[in-house]
Write an enzyme that holds these catalytic residues in place. Structure first.
Site, mmCIF file in Angstrom:
data_model
loop_
_atom_site.group_PDB
_atom_site.id
_atom_site.type_symbol
_atom_site.label_atom_id
_atom_site.label_comp_id
_atom_site.label_asym_id
_atom_site.label_seq_id
_atom_site.Cartn_x
_atom_site.Cartn_y
_atom_site.Cartn_z
ATOM 1 N N HIS A 28 -8.706 7.093 -2.947
ATOM 2 C CA HIS A 28 -9.110 7.405 -1.517
ATOM 3 C C HIS A 28 -9.920 9.011 -1.621
ATOM 4 O O HIS A 28 -9.009 9.781 -2.198
ATOM 5 C CB HIS A 28 -8.246 7.191 -0.461
ATOM 6 N N LYS A 182 -7.461 0.761 0.752
ATOM 7 C CA LYS A 182 -6.559 1.036 1.711
ATOM 8 C C LYS A 182 -5.776 -0.423 2.096
ATOM 9 O O LYS A 182 -6.245 -1.323 1.835
ATOM 10 C CB LYS A 182 -7.362 1.381 2.888
ATOM 11 N N ASP A 254 -17.775 8.426 1.311
ATOM 12 C CA ASP A 254 -17.110 9.089 2.395
ATOM 13 C C ASP A 254 -16.549 10.352 1.803
ATOM 14 O O ASP A 254 -16.087 10.387 0.697
ATOM 15 C CB ASP A 254 -15.864 8.266 3.005
ATOM 16 N N LYS A 281 0.245 23.454 -1.302
ATOM 17 C CA LYS A 281 1.314 24.581 -0.724
ATOM 18 C C LYS A 281 2.482 24.421 -1.638
ATOM 19 O O LYS A 281 3.251 23.765 -1.805
ATOM 20 C CB LYS A 281 1.737 24.247 0.598
#
Length: 402
Positions: A28, A182, A254, A281
């Site tokens: 994705h 998905k 997308d 992070k």
């Protein structure tokens, strides 16, 4: 006229309802970005375990942008970041017209970490002389008895379906499928417990010349093998590629961004979310490390037998070491008061940023694997990966609480 889906009557008094969660595959567009961000974080962690990173990524047709701030070895150049990112794209399986690890254009704009942020995080430099949190914020952890992994069932099975399809694609058993997919699973709950799927949706990228019947049959076999026996929904509520075609996928279909699948990454909407994303992070960022710690604490409370369901919230202020608040809700399933759990969990776990990192061993290159198929409910690995999924606080809690 097409028949409408059956209506499930929700009876709050009896705790009967339908709940839905979704997952997305490693291919994705948003997940491509998460994996690139975390692969770069792992590169920093490998060369300097105390590096600081906040690396974001964006993708669209044959384009990858990498941007953010870091503090770490000068040997990690933009060209090395690009090399790592191309390898991530290759491993996922993208070598298609419009998006390929070979031909994608890169735009990398990564600069040094702000000295103002560093001052609040570095021990001995800020107002709080201990090592402070990298930002303010709230983080949630959750655990329940719906699955052996102590995860909500809908997100657990949504992940498993896509993992199984990806494994079959990588080993060639389902080479007709593309990387982008998905899933969505809706489960009927009776007396607060999941009993069966009312609908399953799977959309998966595929080769041009493959029939939808072949794809549907392959996906049905996978889903039936993942869901518990007797849980498969009726055929009329089993949807595979509902648009009828999914050839164009990935960043061609997308755009993607790091951190845009935070509910997929966590509990599928079964509990609150603090809002902070994880990928890219380093563990001084409590958005990530404290979310891991709160899951760890909630899972151990449930595993110890003190609740069937547990939500934990932690809150922090930038530059301050200790959490401002610790909240626990056992949703009426607790065997001891929440106040006892709040007191006890802080005695067996240090929730300062330093304490979390040391207890869970987070200063390691363990992050790229978390960026697909969820950060929680995974098997803790021997090299320190998914350490927040261990249940090694159970005895300490039982000894303390009784």
């Amino acid at each position: 006229m097409a028949e409408s889906a059956p209506t499930i009557q929700i009876d709050p008094a009896q705790n009967n309802y339908v709940f839905t969660s979704e997952s997305v595959s490693e291919g994705h567009p948003d997940k491509i970005c998460d994996q690139i961000s975390d692969a770069i974080l792992d590169l920093y962690m490998q060369e300097d375990p105390y590096s600081r990173t906040a690396v974001e990524c964006a993708t669209t047709t044959n384009y990858v942008g990498i941007f953010g701030e870091t503090r770490g070895p000068d040997s990690i150049t933009h060209s090395r970041m690009e090399e790592i990112a191309r390898q991530v794209i290759k491993d996922i399986g993208y070598d298609q017209e419009g998006f390929s690890h070979r031909t994608a254009e890169f735009d990398i704009r990564v600069h040094k970490q702000s000295v103002d942020i560093a001052q609040g995080v570095d021990a001995g430099t800020g107002v709080d002389k201990e090592e402070g949190a990298g930002d303010q914020g709230i983080m949630f952890g959750y655990a329940c008895r719906e699955t052996d992994a102590l995860m909500p069932a809908a997100i657990h099975y949504s992940h498993k379906i896509l993992q199984s399809l990806a494994e079959a694609r990588h080993n060639g058993a389902l080479g007709i499928l593309g990387p982008d997919s998905k899933s969505q699973v809706s489960l009927q709950y009776i007396d607060g417990k999941p009993v069966k799927a009312t609908s399953v949706v799977v959309s998966t990228q595929h080769d041009e010349d493959v029939s939808q019947d072949d794809i549907r049959n392959a996906v049905r076999e996978t889903v039936t093998g993942i869901l518990p026996e007797g849980w498969m929904c009726d055929e009329d509520n089993f949807y595979v590629n509902p648009t009828g075609r999914f050839v164009i996928g990935g960043p061609v279909g997308d755009a993607g961004l790091t951190g845009r699948k935070i509910i997929v990454d966590t509990y599928g909407g079964a509990c609150p979310h603090g809002g902070g994303a994880f990928s890219g992070k380093d563990p001084t960022k409590v958005d990530r490390s404290a979310a891991y710690a709160s899951r760890y604490a909630a899972k151990n409370i449930v595993a110890a037998g003190y609740a069937d369901k547990c939500t934990i919230q932690l809150s922090y202020a930038i530059g301050i070491s200790r959490p401002l608040s610790v909240f626990i809700d056992t949703h009426g399933t607790g065997t001891v008061p929440e106040s006892v759990l709040i007191d006890s969990i802080q005695k067996v776990m240090d929730f300062t940023p330093r304490g979390i990192r040391q207890h869970l061993g987070l200063n390691k290159p363990i992050y790229a694997r978390t960026a697909k198929y969820g950060h929680f409910g995974r098997d803790p690995e021997a090299d320190g990966g998914f350490s927040w999924e261990r249940t090694d606080l159970v005895k300490d809690l039982q000894n303390l609480i009784g």
